[in-house]
Write a protein that holds these residues in place. Structure first.
Motif, PDB file in Angstrom:
ATOM      1  N   TRP A  26       0.806  -0.865  -0.440  1.00  0.00           N
ATOM      2  CA  TRP A  26      -0.191  -0.416  -0.163  1.00  0.00           C
ATOM      3  C   TRP A  26       0.903   1.211  -0.355  1.00  0.00           C
ATOM      4  CZ3 TRP A  26       1.580   2.689   4.226  1.00  0.00           C
ATOM      5  CH2 TRP A  26       1.438   2.986   5.239  1.00  0.00           C
ATOM      6  N   GLN A  27       2.504   0.690   0.905  1.00  0.00           N
ATOM      7  CA  GLN A  27       3.105   2.318   0.584  1.00  0.00           C
ATOM      8  C   GLN A  27       3.491   2.681  -1.068  1.00  0.00           C
ATOM      9  OE1 GLN A  27       5.804   1.008   3.936  1.00  0.00           O
ATOM     10  NE2 GLN A  27       4.900   2.043   5.136  1.00  0.00           N
ATOM     11  N   ALA A  30       0.910   5.765  -1.679  1.00  0.00           N
ATOM     12  CA  ALA A  30       1.112   6.954  -1.137  1.00  0.00           C
ATOM     13  C   ALA A  30       1.587   8.128  -1.166  1.00  0.00           C
ATOM     14  CB  ALA A  30       1.443   6.508   0.366  1.00  0.00           C
ATOM     15  N   CYS A  55      -1.898  14.172   3.480  1.00  0.00           N
ATOM     16  CA  CYS A  55      -2.491  13.199   4.024  1.00  0.00           C
ATOM     17  C   CYS A  55      -4.373  12.720   3.839  1.00  0.00           C
ATOM     18  CB  CYS A  55      -2.710  12.500   5.691  1.00  0.00           C
ATOM     19  SG  CYS A  55      -1.130  12.003   5.986  1.00  0.00           S
ATOM     20  N   CYS A  58      -4.739  11.729   0.108  1.00  0.00           N
ATOM     21  CA  CYS A  58      -4.558  10.559  -0.179  1.00  0.00           C
ATOM     22  C   CYS A  58      -5.275   9.113  -0.092  1.00  0.00           C
ATOM     23  CB  CYS A  58      -3.474   9.698   1.086  1.00  0.00           C
ATOM     24  SG  CYS A  58      -2.510   8.632   0.645  1.00  0.00           S
ATOM     25  N   ARG A  61      -4.966   6.652   3.657  1.00  0.00           N
ATOM     26  CA  ARG A  61      -4.695   6.888   4.323  1.00  0.00           C
ATOM     27  C   ARG A  61      -5.251   6.104   5.111  1.00  0.00           C
ATOM     28  NH1 ARG A  61      -8.107  12.187   6.963  1.00  0.00           N
ATOM     29  NH2 ARG A  61      -7.311  12.310   8.726  1.00  0.00           N
ATOM     30  N   CYS A  64      -2.762   3.442   6.259  1.00  0.00           N
ATOM     31  CA  CYS A  64      -1.620   4.425   6.851  1.00  0.00           C
ATOM     32  C   CYS A  64      -2.304   4.058   7.924  1.00  0.00           C
ATOM     33  CB  CYS A  64      -1.611   5.463   6.043  1.00  0.00           C
ATOM     34  SG  CYS A  64      -0.004   6.688   6.234  1.00  0.00           S
ATOM     35  N   TRP A  78       0.811   9.539  10.610  1.00  0.00           N
ATOM     36  CA  TRP A  78       0.814   8.647   9.482  1.00  0.00           C
ATOM     37  C   TRP A  78      -0.849   8.658   9.664  1.00  0.00           C
ATOM     38  CZ3 TRP A  78       4.102   4.161   8.370  1.00  0.00           C
ATOM     39  CH2 TRP A  78       4.831   4.401   8.398  1.00  0.00           C
ATOM     40  N   GLY A  79      -1.531   8.584   8.437  1.00  0.00           N
ATOM     41  CA  GLY A  79      -2.903   8.513   8.026  1.00  0.00           C
ATOM     42  C   GLY A  79      -3.834   9.834   8.468  1.00  0.00           C
TER      43      GLY A  79
END
Length: 94
Positions: A26-27, A30, A55, A58, A61, A64, A78-79
């Motif tokens: 998934w990264q 991102a 974010c 994204c 998200r 993440c 993060w997220g």
């Protein structure tokens, strides 16, 4: 998959521990991977506004944020959430 074995001659020799690394595909999707980490890991006291804006746009998200909470990420955004915001989620979910 990584397998670990206890050294021969020890009591634990028969123990086999298998570790499966998390799926991080998934990264690749991102937005932070395309913009660089400076926004997401700012110096202490710096604003995280730009990271949160990115974010918010994204598409992954939620994945993440889930990863950060599952892996107890303690630094960075993060997220879309800061360290303090994620800590609050962990505290309230106990």
């Amino acid at each position: 998959m990584i397998e670990r074995f206890a050294p021969p001659g020890t009591i634990l020799h028969m123990l086999i521990e298998t570790i499966t690394p998390p799926d991080l595909d998934w990264q690749d999707e991102a937005l932070c991977a395309q913009t660089g980490g400076d926004f997401f890991f700012p110096e202490p006291g710096s604003s995280v506004r730009e990271a949160k804006r990115i974010c918010g746009l994204c598409p992954i998200r939620s994945a993440c944020l889930e990863f950060a909470l599952d892996n107890d990420e303690r630094f960075g955004v993060w997220g879309g959430l800061s360290e303090k915001e994620r800590l609050e989620i962990r505290r309230t979910s106990r």
